[in-house]
Design a protein around this motif. Structure first.
Motif, PDB file in Angstrom:
ATOM      1  N   SER A 147       0.799  -1.223   0.000  1.00 23.86           N
ATOM      2  CA  SER A 147       0.000   0.000   0.000  1.00 23.86           C
ATOM      3  C   SER A 147       0.836   1.279   0.000  1.00 23.86           C
ATOM      4  N   PHE A 148       2.096   1.182  -0.390  1.00 27.79           N
ATOM      5  CA  PHE A 148       2.930   2.366  -0.497  1.00 27.79           C
ATOM      6  C   PHE A 148       3.600   2.406  -1.862  1.00 27.79           C
ATOM      7  N   GLU A 151       1.246  -6.169  -6.033  1.00 24.87           N
ATOM      8  CA  GLU A 151       0.456  -5.081  -6.594  1.00 24.87           C
ATOM      9  C   GLU A 151       0.618  -3.852  -5.700  1.00 24.87           C
ATOM     10  N   ASN A 152       1.042  -2.736  -6.286  1.00 23.29           N
ATOM     11  CA  ASN A 152       1.202  -1.490  -5.532  1.00 23.29           C
ATOM     12  C   ASN A 152      -0.069  -0.664  -5.621  1.00 23.29           C
ATOM     13  N   ARG A 153      -0.570  -0.212  -4.476  1.00 24.78           N
ATOM     14  CA  ARG A 153      -1.733   0.665  -4.391  1.00 24.78           C
ATOM     15  C   ARG A 153      -1.401   1.817  -3.458  1.00 24.78           C
ATOM     16  N   PRO A 154      -0.585   2.778  -3.920  1.00 27.43           N
ATOM     17  CA  PRO A 154      -0.188   3.877  -3.029  1.00 27.43           C
ATOM     18  C   PRO A 154      -1.282   4.927  -2.883  1.00 27.43           C
ATOM     19  N   GLY A 155      -1.169   5.705  -1.837  1.00 32.19           N
ATOM     20  CA  GLY A 155      -2.068   6.839  -1.639  1.00 32.19           C
ATOM     21  C   GLY A 155      -2.898   6.719  -0.387  1.00 32.19           C
ATOM     22  N   GLY A 156      -3.235   7.868   0.150  1.00 36.81           N
ATOM     23  CA  GLY A 156      -4.134   7.913   1.304  1.00 36.81           C
ATOM     24  C   GLY A 156      -3.533   7.333   2.562  1.00 36.81           C
ATOM     25  N   GLY A 157      -2.209   7.354   2.689  1.00 38.88           N
ATOM     26  CA  GLY A 157      -1.587   6.814   3.893  1.00 38.88           C
ATOM     27  C   GLY A 157      -1.821   5.331   4.069  1.00 38.88           C
ATOM     28  N   GLY A 158      -1.995   4.619   2.979  1.00 40.04           N
ATOM     29  CA  GLY A 158      -2.231   3.184   3.036  1.00 40.04           C
ATOM     30  C   GLY A 158      -3.693   2.798   2.974  1.00 40.04           C
ATOM     31  N   ASN A 159      -4.598   3.774   2.981  1.00 41.38           N
ATOM     32  CA  ASN A 159      -6.034   3.477   2.969  1.00 41.38           C
ATOM     33  C   ASN A 159      -6.499   2.883   1.642  1.00 41.38           C
ATOM     34  N   GLY A 194      -4.738   0.965  -0.456  1.00 36.39           N
ATOM     35  CA  GLY A 194      -4.318  -0.434  -0.475  1.00 36.39           C
ATOM     36  C   GLY A 194      -5.146  -1.293   0.458  1.00 36.39           C
ATOM     37  N   THR A 195      -5.467  -0.751   1.621  1.00 39.64           N
ATOM     38  CA  THR A 195      -6.297  -1.493   2.573  1.00 39.64           C
ATOM     39  C   THR A 195      -7.688  -1.731   2.007  1.00 39.64           C
ATOM     40  N   GLU A 196      -8.250  -0.731   1.351  1.00 37.51           N
ATOM     41  CA  GLU A 196      -9.570  -0.891   0.738  1.00 37.51           C
ATOM     42  C   GLU A 196      -9.531  -1.928  -0.376  1.00 37.51           C
ATOM     43  N   ALA A 197      -8.437  -1.965  -1.141  1.00 40.76           N
ATOM     44  CA  ALA A 197      -8.310  -2.960  -2.207  1.00 40.76           C
ATOM     45  C   ALA A 197      -8.302  -4.373  -1.637  1.00 40.76           C
ATOM     46  N   VAL A 198      -7.660  -4.546  -0.490  1.00 38.87           N
ATOM     47  CA  VAL A 198      -7.615  -5.872   0.136  1.00 38.87           C
ATOM     48  C   VAL A 198      -8.975  -6.241   0.716  1.00 38.87           C
ATOM     49  N   VAL A 199      -9.660  -5.275   1.305  1.00 42.64           N
ATOM     50  CA  VAL A 199     -10.972  -5.554   1.901  1.00 42.64           C
ATOM     51  C   VAL A 199     -11.965  -6.017   0.844  1.00 42.64           C
ATOM     52  N   HIS A 200     -11.921  -5.406  -0.344  1.00 42.99           N
ATOM     53  CA  HIS A 200     -12.888  -5.734  -1.389  1.00 42.99           C
ATOM     54  C   HIS A 200     -12.362  -6.783  -2.373  1.00 42.99           C
ATOM     55  N   ALA A 201     -11.231  -7.379  -2.105  1.00 48.78           N
ATOM     56  CA  ALA A 201     -10.630  -8.360  -3.014  1.00 48.78           C
ATOM     57  C   ALA A 201     -11.098  -9.774  -2.660  1.00 48.78           C
ATOM     58  N   ARG A 235     -10.352 -13.769  -1.726  1.00 49.48           N
ATOM     59  CA  ARG A 235      -9.551 -14.266  -0.608  1.00 49.48           C
ATOM     60  C   ARG A 235      -8.074 -14.445  -0.891  1.00 49.48           C
ATOM     61  N   THR A 236      -7.617 -14.245  -2.110  1.00 44.47           N
ATOM     62  CA  THR A 236      -6.206 -14.483  -2.402  1.00 44.47           C
ATOM     63  C   THR A 236      -5.340 -13.263  -2.175  1.00 44.47           C
ATOM     64  N   ALA A 237      -5.871 -12.146  -1.717  1.00 47.48           N
ATOM     65  CA  ALA A 237      -5.078 -10.941  -1.494  1.00 47.48           C
ATOM     66  C   ALA A 237      -4.498 -10.953  -0.093  1.00 47.48           C
ATOM     67  N   ILE A 238      -3.229 -10.546   0.014  1.00 52.39           N
ATOM     68  CA  ILE A 238      -2.536 -10.463   1.307  1.00 52.39           C
ATOM     69  C   ILE A 238      -2.099  -9.020   1.504  1.00 52.39           C
ATOM     70  N   PRO A 239      -2.513  -8.363   2.587  1.00 53.09           N
ATOM     71  CA  PRO A 239      -2.070  -6.991   2.806  1.00 53.09           C
ATOM     72  C   PRO A 239      -0.629  -6.961   3.265  1.00 53.09           C
ATOM     73  N   PHE A 240       0.133  -6.008   2.773  1.00 52.16           N
ATOM     74  CA  PHE A 240       1.510  -5.818   3.207  1.00 52.16           C
ATOM     75  C   PHE A 240       1.774  -4.333   3.294  1.00 52.16           C
TER      76      PHE A 240
END
Length: 95
Positions: free
Chosen positions: A41-42, A70-78, A80-87, A89-94
């Motif tokens: 998420s950065f 997969e990089n999802r920068p922006g929003g202080g990590g929010n 990337g976190t949203e991408a994992v929440v709506h993904a 089950r194969t997504a792992i937050p880092f």
């Protein structure tokens, strides 16, 4: 010390006898069966991205499955976190 009742003992014995048969069924599935996404998420080329790519390569070699970083920068990590929440089950937050 109070000993278990006869019925409880028979339930425990039956469960212990059935355990090897149940564990064989659990070994039948290969994990993971699909490519796994690791969401960093950065920003790319940052320390979290480099560590995620190194971990993904190591896990891919050990498990024999592809790991996609997969990089999802922006929003202080929010974001990337949203991408994992709506993904799926194969997504792992880092982060």
């Amino acid at each position: 010390m109070k000993l278990p009742h006869r019925r409880q003992f028979l339930h425990l014995a039956a469960g212990a006898a059935a355990l090897p048969a149940v564990s064989r069924f659990a070994w039948a599935q290969a994990y993971p069966s699909r490519p796994v996404r690791i969401v960093a998420s950065f920003a790319p080329a940052g320390s979290s991205d480099i560590v995620a790519r190194l971990m993904g390569q190591w896990l891919s070699e050990r498990l024999g499955q592809p790991f996609i970083i997969e990089n999802r920068p922006g929003g202080g990590g929010n974001i990337g976190t949203e991408a994992v929440v709506h993904a799926p089950r194969t997504a792992i937050p880092f982060s």
